[in-house]
Design a protein around this motif. Structure first.
Motif, mmCIF file in Angstrom:
data_model
loop_
_atom_site.group_PDB
_atom_site.id
_atom_site.type_symbol
_atom_site.label_atom_id
_atom_site.label_comp_id
_atom_site.label_asym_id
_atom_site.label_seq_id
_atom_site.Cartn_x
_atom_site.Cartn_y
_atom_site.Cartn_z
ATOM 1 N N VAL C 457 0.850 -1.197 0.000
ATOM 2 C CA VAL C 457 0.000 0.000 0.000
ATOM 3 C C VAL C 457 0.881 1.240 0.000
ATOM 4 N N TYR C 458 0.618 2.152 -0.908
ATOM 5 C CA TYR C 458 1.252 3.469 -0.874
ATOM 6 C C TYR C 458 0.316 4.421 -0.142
ATOM 7 N N SER C 459 0.852 5.202 0.778
ATOM 8 C CA SER C 459 0.039 6.283 1.342
ATOM 9 C C SER C 459 -0.092 7.358 0.265
ATOM 10 N N ARG C 460 -0.984 8.305 0.482
ATOM 11 C CA ARG C 460 -1.092 9.404 -0.480
ATOM 12 C C ARG C 460 0.248 10.104 -0.644
ATOM 13 N N GLU C 461 0.937 10.284 0.482
ATOM 14 C CA GLU C 461 2.225 10.975 0.433
ATOM 15 C C GLU C 461 3.245 10.153 -0.364
ATOM 16 N N ASP C 462 3.254 8.844 -0.131
ATOM 17 C CA ASP C 462 4.163 7.977 -0.902
ATOM 18 C C ASP C 462 3.864 8.130 -2.389
ATOM 19 N N ASP C 463 2.584 8.104 -2.696
ATOM 20 C CA ASP C 463 2.138 8.140 -4.089
ATOM 21 C C ASP C 463 2.559 9.450 -4.768
ATOM 22 N N MET C 464 2.325 10.551 -4.083
ATOM 23 C CA MET C 464 2.561 11.850 -4.724
ATOM 24 C C MET C 464 4.045 12.173 -4.854
ATOM 25 N N THR C 465 4.848 11.624 -3.947
ATOM 26 C CA THR C 465 6.271 11.973 -3.966
ATOM 27 C C THR C 465 7.108 10.913 -4.665
ATOM 28 N N TYR C 466 6.470 9.893 -5.214
ATOM 29 C CA TYR C 466 7.243 8.793 -5.791
ATOM 30 C C TYR C 466 7.858 9.123 -7.148
ATOM 31 N N GLY C 467 7.203 9.974 -7.925
ATOM 32 C CA GLY C 467 7.731 10.246 -9.266
ATOM 33 C C GLY C 467 6.821 9.702 -10.349
ATOM 34 N N ILE C 468 7.414 9.464 -11.547
ATOM 35 C CA ILE C 468 6.667 9.071 -12.754
ATOM 36 C C ILE C 468 5.630 10.153 -13.062
ATOM 37 N N TYR C 469 6.087 11.391 -13.122
ATOM 38 C CA TYR C 469 5.221 12.549 -13.331
ATOM 39 C C TYR C 469 5.095 12.920 -14.807
ATOM 40 N N ARG C 470 4.153 13.807 -15.079
ATOM 41 C CA ARG C 470 4.161 14.500 -16.364
ATOM 42 C C ARG C 470 5.422 15.369 -16.335
ATOM 43 N N PRO C 471 6.230 15.349 -17.433
ATOM 44 C CA PRO C 471 7.476 16.126 -17.416
ATOM 45 C C PRO C 471 7.245 17.626 -17.258
ATOM 46 N N MET C 472 8.329 18.316 -16.966
ATOM 47 C CA MET C 472 8.316 19.779 -16.921
ATOM 48 C C MET C 472 8.663 20.261 -18.335
ATOM 49 N N TYR C 473 7.847 21.149 -18.853
ATOM 50 C CA TYR C 473 7.989 21.519 -20.266
ATOM 51 C C TYR C 473 8.193 23.023 -20.459
ATOM 52 N N THR C 474 8.805 23.326 -21.587
ATOM 53 C CA THR C 474 8.822 24.710 -22.058
ATOM 54 C C THR C 474 8.777 24.677 -23.580
ATOM 55 N N ALA C 475 8.300 25.737 -24.169
ATOM 56 C CA ALA C 475 8.348 25.847 -25.630
ATOM 57 C C ALA C 475 8.293 27.316 -26.017
ATOM 58 N N THR C 476 9.105 27.645 -26.985
ATOM 59 C CA THR C 476 9.064 29.005 -27.531
ATOM 60 C C THR C 476 8.493 28.929 -28.938
ATOM 61 N N TYR C 477 7.452 29.692 -29.148
ATOM 62 C CA TYR C 477 6.805 29.745 -30.464
ATOM 63 C C TYR C 477 7.138 31.088 -31.106
ATOM 64 N N ARG C 478 7.421 31.042 -32.395
ATOM 65 C CA ARG C 478 7.683 32.280 -33.140
ATOM 66 C C ARG C 478 6.875 32.256 -34.420
ATOM 67 N N ALA C 479 6.353 33.394 -34.761
ATOM 68 C CA ALA C 479 5.630 33.506 -36.025
ATOM 69 C C ALA C 479 6.140 34.721 -36.762
ATOM 70 N N ALA C 480 6.310 34.575 -38.071
ATOM 71 C CA ALA C 480 6.734 35.701 -38.904
ATOM 72 C C ALA C 480 5.547 36.159 -39.754
ATOM 73 N N LEU C 481 5.274 37.449 -39.707
ATOM 74 C CA LEU C 481 4.206 38.014 -40.528
ATOM 75 C C LEU C 481 4.830 38.941 -41.563
ATOM 76 N N ASP C 482 4.245 38.965 -42.752
ATOM 77 C CA ASP C 482 4.731 39.933 -43.740
ATOM 78 C C ASP C 482 4.017 41.270 -43.535
ATOM 79 N N ALA C 483 4.288 42.207 -44.410
ATOM 80 C CA ALA C 483 3.748 43.558 -44.221
ATOM 81 C C ALA C 483 2.217 43.567 -44.264
ATOM 82 N N ASN C 484 1.650 42.576 -44.937
ATOM 83 C CA ASN C 484 0.175 42.493 -44.998
ATOM 84 C C ASN C 484 -0.405 41.607 -43.904
ATOM 85 N N LYS C 485 0.410 41.330 -42.924
ATOM 86 C CA LYS C 485 0.005 40.493 -41.789
ATOM 87 C C LYS C 485 -0.363 39.071 -42.201
#
Lengths: 154, 211, 753
Positions: C457-485
């Motif tokens: 049996v895992y306690s709630r604390e065991d369960d939450m601190t054990y790992g196998i998480y959704r990863p930590m993410y980052t992303a940078t998005y860039r868009a280029a527009l021309d003069a007419n958008k």
């Protein structure tokens, strides 16, 4: 020995008096309908009735029960025909189902004290029961339906 | 300035500020004194010292505004939680009698005694908020507002000054100093608080003005 | 399932039933403790079953028992998969009894719950099984009545021969049908004639759930069973240095405290054998509470584990993976991610000449999005029952991928796979977490050591601190527009700890001439795993927020903007391998636009946000309506449009979408796990906030695109776009964009917990 009145039956249990009622129900008596979710009264999965109050059994020492009457999900009705249980089936509320016995026990108290709860009443009564699957909408609609069933029955 | 030495842990700078405020309080608190004068007449021969009273109240105020006391005297109808006085998880409602509502009554989680281990609900046999009829809000109150509220029977749950004095030993008040693992107690001990509380009342229950 | 395999199994069963007379029921012995739901069916199920395929059994009394092959974690496969069988079988649904099948990949197929796979994976095989059984029953009736089988019809479990007016129930022909060879190439029904599938059927386990019957792994009990719990290190990157259990062992009920290694050095781990800690300190006793109390008496010393090595097998060749030893903290992780974001990354896809397009752009919009680790927080904490002896092993509990766990278990226990019985209990949630069977292995090793039945049996604390998480993410998005958008180039560069989220071939890839997708990752000792729509759940937050901002910059309506891009991708798709179906993608946007009354005057009072996403072969779009409630933004209602092909059980599917929306709102606003020196800073629901009743919308209107496409995924696809729709609605409500999850932390509102 501690004597307990659970679902209209008398049980004698030989456990540490500090043992939470939850673990006496689950491990000692095999009444596993009452669920362990957090152990700190945050999630409501362990909700039972103690003299009609929706007590979180995970933080209630068994020694504090005394002569008070305990009702668990197994004893809420004889054949699962409590208006709340019927409404739950009619609205097919459950997803994984793990939290639902706690939800149902909380709702039973709400509907005993308030025959026609508003959405605000439901928020006030039910925000102590977490459903990780997110069945809150159905919990809400089933509460309204159960209230209706209860009124018809009365 | 002797009054301030009684159990006071205020830093020097604060004391200086308080001195100034006390003066203001003496001048400006007549109206307030009028309100409670009948009650004080029952204490024959007692010297009233507004400076001592107000100074003691500032200790009282620190305690009452600490999370251990304020969390159950919130501005709204939901108690606060934790040393940072955040809104109580799951939003339990005050209810008419201050004991919660429906499936969310205080005593459904708060046991008669504290439980071992962190993050568990602190306990007391009569855990509750002030009732809806007298909410006794501490959160957001200035010392003056709080002092006035505390002595006014209309806003203090209909307590006389004598009853107020006795209230220092109320079980639910005392539990503020024994709330289980991970909860910082009020800034001074219960004995110090009680002394300040009684000093404040017995010296006239003056309200610090304009704070 | 192939016809041939069924045929072999049928013979094998018939043989054993002749010998043992009811042997089949014995093979489900654990279910005898879990009595079938009372649906007006006799409590004593007949022992003589005629097995028509691996999935179907019919009694002479006409009760049809259908085995559900796949583990149930709330996606309702216990109901929807048997519905598919019953449809082709033309069974009377009211007479159907559903049982959870045993773990048997040969008989019952892949048995994997995850990847929104259950229905789409079993759709064809189950239809074929039902159709074959129906055909055999008809043949048996034809043989009995001596009439041509073509003249027979069947409906709701009754076979009719209209010419002779003869009729009979399935049960009457079941025994005879069992001796008829399983037919090949049975014709399946026209989907337009379905009368069970596409109709709403109640959860077959509903009654058990509302009456608190033992269904879950944590409910599993046998006489003499011990309870075990594991003390794992307080931080990632730490390990046990020493322990003193003398006080713990004096505690009542405590039987054992011992160290147990999970994987021996060099043990070849499969792809889903993720584990966070290898040295386990096990405390065993009679009851859960006694073990919890004894754990507090342990005197433990921990030390940094340093760099460690995992030996990975599975796909590809055996290889060693280095696990870094750093005690990680969230602020450092964020800084590191910023650093990595500036470095060259792996190119995942490139169309046209994005570099030149950005150089020539009239306007460049660049935004960076971040999201924290997330814990699955299944309501039922991890647990497993195990009874391992020298000869065999019985394990029972909540598990999404028994087929992946079995080979590892066999290796760990030194037992052949056919001596291992895995019973799949109902799961109190899964969300991906239970695809990783490490807690099952732990239970089995503990039982083996103790030579006793044991429940870990895992306690709630065991369960939450054990790992196998959704990863930590980052992303940078860039868009280029021309003069007419006009949008002339699109660039996404994503990273994560320890993996990035980028799906390079998804929208808007294919819709922009110049496109670049890149990814990078930072190794970590914090373990990660699948979390409801892995990667997509971040992409749909970041990308869909970015598209909203882009539409605004271009002066376009956000739905019209997406539809224009899709139109472009349809008319002249850019690049290759575009994963999505343009028409299905557009259809959910159009449907949600219509159903939500997009742009209508009466909805102006709401702060509205829209988002759409494609994953698991399905399409989902949401319009989220935010109002201010007591000074806090509150999602009052949501309109959802989903294209998942044929909807097997519409009401249950609606429930699933509603749940996904609530889950999405909850995680978008509140979800997040942080670390300090390797230690998790949230260990229970007081500090890890889960959405509650008062925060859930009052209304979630779900609309399915009607088509006859074979079912595609449903459990995951509606989840990711919720994040984007919430972010876009928050922008309308708060007047500022949110770039960092959880959004609540960005809103300058008091924490409500």
């Amino acid at each position: 020995m501690i004597t307990l009145n659970i679902n209209k039956k008398t049980y004698n249990v030989d456990v540490d008096p500090n043992t939470p009622l939850l673990w006496v129900l689950r491990d000692t008596l095999g009444l596993v309908g009452t669920k362990y979710g957090c152990g700190i009264a945050q999630c409501g999965a362990c909700t039972i009735h103690l003299d009609g109050n929706a007590v979180r059994s995970c933080v209630m020492p068994v020694s504090a029960v005394g002569s008070k009457k305990v009702t668990t999900i197994e004893g809420l009705s004889e054949k699962g025909e409590h208006p709340v249980q019927k409404a739950w089936l009619e609205h097919d509320v459950a997803q994984c189902g793990y939290c639902q016995s706690g939800q149902i026990m909380s709702v039973a108290v709400l509907l005993r004290e308030n025959k026609a709860p508003t959405d605000a009443d439901i928020d006030a009564a039910m925000s102590g029961n977490i459903c990780r699957c997110g069945t809150y909408l159905r919990v809400r609609s089933a509460i309204h339906a159960a209230a209706e069933l209860q009124r018809k029955k009365a | 300035m002797e009054q301030h030495t009684q159990g006071s842990i205020l830093p020097v700078k604060t004391i200086a500020v308080l001195c100034g405020m006390v003066t203001v309080a003496v001048i400006m608190s007549f109206g307030f004194k009028e309100e409670i004068i009948a009650d004080r007449h029952t204490r024959q021969g007692m010297e009233k010292d507004s400076a001592a009273s107000v100074a003691a109240f500032m200790d009282v105020y620190k305690v009452l505004m600490s999370p251990r006391c304020m969390n159950c005297h919130p501005a709204g109808d939901v108690p606060l939680q934790g040393d940072d006085s955040h809104i109580h998880s799951m939003l339990p409602q005050r209810g008419k009698e201050g004991k919660g509502v429906y499936a969310m009554k205080c005593s459904n989680c708060h046991q008669k005694e504290n439980l071992e281990g962190p993050n568990k609900p602190p306990g007391h046999p009569d855990w509750h908020l002030p009732p809806a009829s007298a909410k006794m809000v501490f959160q957001g109150k200035t010392p003056e507002q709080l002092a006035r509220q505390l002595v006014n029977p209309k806003t203090n749950g209909n307590k006389s000054l004598q009853q107020l004095i006795e209230h220092a030993d109320d079980g639910l008040v005392k539990v503020g100093w024994n709330m289980g693992e991970g909860r910082t107690p009020p800034p001074i001990s219960h004995a110090e608080f009680k002394k300040a509380w009684i000093t404040w009342i017995e010296n006239g229950a003056f309200a610090p003005k304009g704070k | 399932m192939t016809q041939q395999k069924s045929s072999i199994n049928r013979r094998a069963f018939l043989k054993s039933s002749t010998l043992a007379g009811g042997g089949l029921m014995i093979s489900f012995s654990w279910l005898s403790a879990f009595k079938p739901a009372d649906k007006g069916i006799p409590a004593d199920l007949p022992e003589q079953w005629a097995e028509l395929s691996s999935y179907i059994k019919i009694t002479p009394e006409g009760i049809v028992k259908i085995l559900n092959p796949n583990p149930e974690f709330g996606q309702n496969v216990m109901t929807s998969l048997p519905m598919i069988v019953a449809e082709e079988l033309d069974a009377d649904w009211t007479k159907v009894v559903v049982e959870m099948g045993p773990h048997d990949n040969v008989k019952l197929g892949p048995q994997f719950t995850g990847g929104s796979n259950s229905v789409r994976m079993y759709w064809r095989p189950l239809r074929q099984a039902g159709a074959a059984a129906r055909s055999m029953l008809l043949q048996a009736a034809a043989d009995t009545w001596k009439v041509p089988v073509e003249e027979l019809t069947a409906k709701a479990g009754v076979i009719v021969h209209p010419k002779s007016m003869k009729s009979g129930k399935y049960g009457e022909f079941a025994t005879k049908a069992a001796s008829i060879p399983i037919p090949k190439d049975v014709k399946l029904k026209d989907v337009k004639t379905f009368n069970i599938v596409r109709n709403s059927m109640k959860n077959v386990e509903g009654q058990k759930i509302v009456t608190g019957k033992p269904l879950f792994g944590l409910d599993y009990r046998v006489d003499g069973m011990l309870i075990a719990m594991i003390e794992h290190p307080p931080a990632f990157g730490m390990k046990l240095k020493s322990f003193d259990a003398s006080e713990a062992l004096k505690m009542p009920g405590i039987t054992n405290v011992f160290q147990q290694k999970l994987y021996e050095d060099g043990f070849e781990q499969g792809g889903f054998d993720t584990r966070s800690f290898n040295e386990l300190l096990v405390v065993v006793g009679k009851t859960t509470w006694q073990v919890m109390q004894a754990r507090k008496k342990l005197k433990l010393e921990w030390e940094p584990a340093g760099e460690t090595k995992d030996t990975m097998g599975g796909r590809g060749s055996k290889r060693e993976v280095v696990v870094p030893g750093e005690l990680e903290s969230t602020d450092v992780q964020l800084k590191k991610m910023q650093e990595y974001a500036t470095k060259p990354a792996q190119q995942l896809r490139k169309d046209g000449d994005p570099e030149t397009a950005f150089k020539n752009a009239a306007q460049i919009i660049e935004r960076t999005y971040n999201a924290p680790f997330l814990a699955h927080n299944c309501m039922e904490p991890m647990n497993f029952f195990a009874h391992v002896t020298d000869e065999k092993a019985l394990v029972a509990g909540p598990l999404q991928a028994p087929g992946w766990s079995e080979p590892t278990l066999a290796k760990l226990l030194g037992l052949p796979a056919d001596k291992i019985e895995i019973q799949m209990t109902r799961m109190g949630g899964g969300f991906g977490r239970r695809a990783y069977g490490q807690y099952l292995y732990e239970a089995a090793l503990i039982s083996k050591k103790l030579k006793s039945p044991v429940k870990l049996v895992y306690s709630r604390e065991d369960d939450m601190t054990y790992g196998i998480y959704r990863p930590m993410y980052t992303a940078t998005y860039r868009a280029a527009l021309d003069a007419n958008k006009n949008l002339i180039a699109f660039h996404v560069k994503g990273g994560g700890i320890p993996e990035h989220a980028i799906h390079a071939n998804r929208f808007p890839a294919g819709a922009v001439d110049n496109y670049l997708a890149e990814g990078w990752q930072i190794p970590s000792n914090i373990t990660i795993g699948a979390f409801r729509a892995p990667r997509s759940n971040f992409n749909a937050a970041a990308e869909q927020s970015f598209l909203d901002e882009l539409a605004e910059a271009m002066g376009k309506d956000p739905i019209d903007f997406r539809l224009e891009l899709l139109q472009r991708a349809k008319e002249s798709p850019v690049g290759k391998n575009n994963e999505y179906d343009v028409d299905r993608y557009a259809s959910v946007l159009k449907l949600v636009k219509e159903k939500s009354g997009w742009g209508k005057e009466e909805n102006k009072k709401y702060s509205r946000g829209v988002a759409a996403y494609f994953c698991h072969a399905s399409y989902a779009a949401h319009v989220v309506d935010i109002v201010m409630k007591e000074g806090q933004p509150y999602v009052e209602r949501v309109f959802s449009a989903v294209d998942c092909g044929i909807v097997v059980n519409p009401d249950a599917a609606t429930n699933m979408v509603q749940g996904a929306v609530v889950d999405g709102i909850g995680n978008a606003f509140y979800g997040g796990l942080t670390h300090k020196d390797g230690a998790v800073e949230q260990n229970n629901f007081h500090s890890y906030r889960i959405i509650r009743m008062n925060e859930a919308p009052k209304k979630i209107e779900v609309h399915f695109v009607e088509n006859d496409i074979d079912p595609t995924g449903l459990g995951e696809p509606p989840f990711p776009p919720v994040f984007g729709a919430v972010a876009n609605a928050l922008y309308k409500a708060a007047g500022k964009r949110v770039y960092q999850q959880p959004y609540n932390s960005q809103l300058n509102t008091p924490r409500a917990f």
